[in-house]
Design a protein around this motif. Structure first.
Motif, PDB file in Angstrom:
ATOM      1  N   ILE A  75      60.459  23.205  82.187  1.00 19.06           N
ATOM      2  CA  ILE A  75      61.130  23.883  81.068  1.00 19.06           C
ATOM      3  C   ILE A  75      62.554  23.357  80.896  1.00 19.06           C
ATOM      4  O   ILE A  75      63.357  23.949  80.186  1.00 19.06           O
ATOM      5  N   LEU A  76      62.852  22.212  81.557  1.00 18.67           N
ATOM      6  CA  LEU A  76      64.191  21.632  81.482  1.00 18.67           C
ATOM      7  C   LEU A  76      64.154  20.252  80.843  1.00 18.67           C
ATOM      8  O   LEU A  76      63.152  19.540  80.888  1.00 18.67           O
ATOM      9  N   GLN A  77      65.291  19.885  80.271  1.00 19.77           N
ATOM     10  CA  GLN A  77      65.531  18.519  79.825  1.00 19.77           C
ATOM     11  C   GLN A  77      66.950  18.141  80.229  1.00 19.77           C
ATOM     12  O   GLN A  77      67.807  19.006  80.443  1.00 19.77           O
ATOM     13  N   PHE A  78      67.194  16.849  80.331  1.00 16.99           N
ATOM     14  CA  PHE A  78      68.520  16.346  80.667  1.00 16.99           C
ATOM     15  C   PHE A  78      68.994  15.429  79.548  1.00 16.99           C
ATOM     16  O   PHE A  78      68.212  14.680  78.970  1.00 16.99           O
ATOM     17  N   ARG A  79      70.299  15.500  79.232  1.00 16.90           N
ATOM     18  CA  ARG A  79      70.853  14.691  78.152  1.00 16.90           C
ATOM     19  C   ARG A  79      72.207  14.114  78.598  1.00 16.90           C
ATOM     20  O   ARG A  79      72.918  14.723  79.402  1.00 16.90           O
ATOM     21  N   VAL A  80      72.547  12.959  78.058  1.00 18.33           N
ATOM     22  CA  VAL A  80      73.809  12.298  78.409  1.00 18.33           C
ATOM     23  C   VAL A  80      74.790  12.386  77.243  1.00 18.33           C
ATOM     24  O   VAL A  80      74.402  12.538  76.089  1.00 18.33           O
TER      25      VAL A  80
END
Length: 238
Positions: A75-80
């Motif tokens: 249920i997570l995402q990572f963004r830069v």
């Protein structure tokens, strides 16, 4: 950690009901990231690079793949290079956000447009340059680009009470950098406004086989902001 699998609404496209998480959720998230750091570093297919931006972009891609295949973290995402919520002109190196769900932690609801945890990434040592300060993990004499400095001054994460820093250790060892960073903070304490020995990092645990060390610190902030707690994940890249 058991998965909280949300029901999605294909007809409306709306997010599902809120996923409730305990106060310890961010600490568990730190453990997840820490566990993935050596796996990312040691991937045979990872292109070789030393640049901070490239390393963080690589790590972001790895974490997104790992979270997709890890029950409880899908249920997570990572963004830069995300805009700071309170200071849009400033960019945060890496953030963790909900994906396909809204997540409630300690009474605060986070959607896909919010940051669950802001993460600052720094190389150790700081690259050389006429406008670079060797103490940049902590502070910079030339600008407000110091890592801990950004959190203390509220330039990063003023809407958060918990954040993280990742140190890409490219020379020497985490033990050497622990001593060096402590020396910089001790030199600032009582001399630079707002800095005290309470800003020192405390070792949480280290793994000499994985070449990973985790520290914790807590920092008082001005401008009416509450203190912020940080976790420091240092990974030996060399």
């Amino acid at each position: 950690m058991l998965a909280d699998t949300p029901d999605t609404s294909a007809q409306s496209g709306a997010l599902s009901s809120d996923v409730q998480k305990p106060a310890t959720f961010r600490h568990e998230l730190i453990d997840f990231i820490a566990g993935e750091l050596p796996r990312w570093r040691d991937r045979a297919d990872r292109p070789s690079t030393t640049a901070e931006t490239s390393l963080t972009s690589q790590l972001c891609g790895h974490l997104n793949g790992a979270s997709r295949h890890s029950p409880g973290w899908d249920i997570l995402q990572f963004r830069v290079e995300e805009q700071d919520e309170q200071r849009p002109a400033r960019k945060i190196d890496l953030v963790a956000s909900p994906c396909g769900a809204s997540i409630c932690v300690e009474g605060r609801r986070h959607t896909e447009f919010d940051s669950l945890m802001p993460i600052e990434c720094k190389r150790l040592p700081t690259p050389s340059g006429s406008d670079r300060d060797e103490r940049e993990y902590v502070i910079s004499r030339y600008s407000s680009t110091g890592g801990i400095q950004r959190f203390k001054e509220g330039n990063h994460a003023s809407a958060h009470s918990f954040g993280a820093m990742i140190g890409y250790v490219q020379e020497e060892t985490t033990a050497v950098w622990d001593t060096r960073v402590a020396g910089w903070i001790n030199d600032l304490a009582g001399v630079e406004p707002g800095w005290t020995t309470e800003d020192l990092l405390d070792l949480d645990h280290t793994d000499t086989t994985l070449r990973l060390a985790v520290f914790r610190s807590s920092h008082e902030r001005q401008k009416g902001l509450s203190a912020i707690e940080l976790r420091h994940l240092w990974l030996e890249m060399n």
